[in-house]
Write an enzyme that holds these catalytic residues in place. Structure first.
Site, mmCIF file in Angstrom:
data_model
loop_
_atom_site.group_PDB
_atom_site.id
_atom_site.type_symbol
_atom_site.label_atom_id
_atom_site.label_comp_id
_atom_site.label_asym_id
_atom_site.label_seq_id
_atom_site.Cartn_x
_atom_site.Cartn_y
_atom_site.Cartn_z
ATOM 1 C CG ASP A 12 -1.863 -1.139 1.306
ATOM 2 O OD1 ASP A 12 -2.262 -1.671 0.262
ATOM 3 O OD2 ASP A 12 -2.193 -1.533 2.448
ATOM 4 C CD GLU A 36 -8.849 -3.939 -0.078
ATOM 5 O OE1 GLU A 36 -9.398 -3.856 1.035
ATOM 6 O OE2 GLU A 36 -8.020 -4.829 -0.359
#
Ligand SMILES: *[C@@H]1O[C@H](CO)[C@@H](O)[C@H](O)[C@H]1NC(C)=O
Ligand SMILES: *[C@@H]1O[C@H](CO)[C@@H](O)[C@H](O)[C@H]1NC(C)=O
Length: 324
Positions: free
Chosen positions: A35, A202
């Site tokens: 991420d 997401e």
């Protein structure tokens, strides 16, 4: 004749489905980059923030490295008193005025008891971050969203946070100025949703280019590929939708609404790249817009701790971002 036709079509098909450029070379510490959030300081130093290690900070003189580990952004864990306060995820970093805002997620895997925290710094360096705790973007069981994976959009001094993971997809809420809290009276609205399956969507990231707002997101299974690898195509990939209104009406290239499962694929597994996601877009002074993300290098290993930092140049020539 029949065989000749078949054989002349096959190579064309495989080329059409494998048309993704490989990541640009990366040197130094390019591993454990889950991420990622990428930002460049005015002195030319690049900073990469990533999930784990209480938000690990790496820096480099160039976007391609050599990347050096610097330490944790939030070394004492978050002030937010929830499970996960010592295991912070999914950083997002934006500069507003002379201050950097770092958003991070406090949750635990598969739980909806989640919150997005915020910390500020004037320099991006380790030991410079002040944790302010809760931003007000939070969720509990029963909410339509899971308040993780925050991403701030600065639209000419108006601030919007996109967030969400699974449940009813990606939501957005207006933030105050400065963007440390939800704007008073603002409520969250859905901007993207995959109505089928596990609603595996997401990691939203919004990027303005020309007159459009591009909403990038990750769909599919993110993690744990070393213990359970999904059916081919169900692993993480990066998709995009666009709208001229940053708060609504996102569609994909085929005009399918992105609250009804729309999404045009920007990058998916190819060659030795597997499960790319957790992406962002950064306008680099020498490369122009780049897509950055984490991925599994199948030549190295599939564990979460082995996720690599990937970068590709992005072209918007057709009005839709393409890795080149
Ligand atoms: C972390 O905690 C230690 C011990 O309480 C304290 O001295 C230090 O200032 C804290 N660091 C930050 C960044 O809050
Ligand atoms: C953008 O969409 C929001 C949400 O539907 C709406 O309230 C707003 O009026 C729209 N803005 C414009 C300029 O159309």
């Amino acid at each position: 004749m029949h065989n000749a036709v078949v054989f002349s079509i096959l190579p064309f098909c495989s080329a059409a489905f494998a048309a993704f450029a490989n990541p640009l070379p990366c040197s130094g510490v390019c591993v454990n980059a889950h991420d990622p959030a990428l930002i460049r300081r005015d002195d030319g130093t690049y900073f990469r923030f990533s999930t784990g290690g209480k938000i690990a900070i790496h820096s480099a003189p160039s976007i391609q490295g050599p990347w050096v580990y610097q330490g944790a952004a939030i070394p004492n864990g978050s002030k937010i008193n929830k499970a996960g306060k010592d295991d912070l995820w999914a950083p997002d970093v934006t500069k507003v005025g002379d201050t950097y805002y770092l958003y991070y997620s406090v949750s635990s895997f598969g739980s909806q008891d989640s919150a997005i925290g915020v910390a500020t710094s004037k320099s991006l360096d380790v030991n410079s971050w002040t944790d302010l705790g809760a931003s007000g973007v939070a969720s509990t069981v029963g909410k339509p969203y899971n308040a993780i994976d925050g991403n701030l959009m600065n639209d000419g001094g108006n601030f919007y946070m996109s967030f969400g993971s699974f449940w009813s997809g990606i939501y957005q809420v207006k933030m105050a100025n400065p963007p440390t809290k939800v704007a008073s009276g603002s409520s969250s609205s859905q901007i993207a949703f995959v109505p089928t399956g596990a609603h595996a969507q997401e990691g939203a990231f919004m990027y303005k280019y020309g007159s459009y707002y591009y909403l990038f997101f990750s769909v599919g299974q993110c993690c744990g590929f070393d213990s359970s690898r999904p059916a081919a195509g169900a692993e993480y990939k990066i998709q995009v939708c666009r709208s001229s209104n940053l708060s609504s009406s996102f569609v994909d290239k085929s005009e399918k609404s992105c609250t009804s499962g729309g999404g045009t694929t920007v990058l998916e597994s190819h060659d030795w790249v597997y499960g790319p996601g957790g992406q962002g877009v950064f306008n680099d002074p020498s490369l122009g817009p780049v897509l950055y993300y984490h991925y599994v290098d199948t030549r190295v290993g599939y564990a979460d701790g082995q996720k690599q930092f990937g970068i590709n140049k992005l072209a918007f020539t057709s009005g839709w971002p393409v890795v080149v």
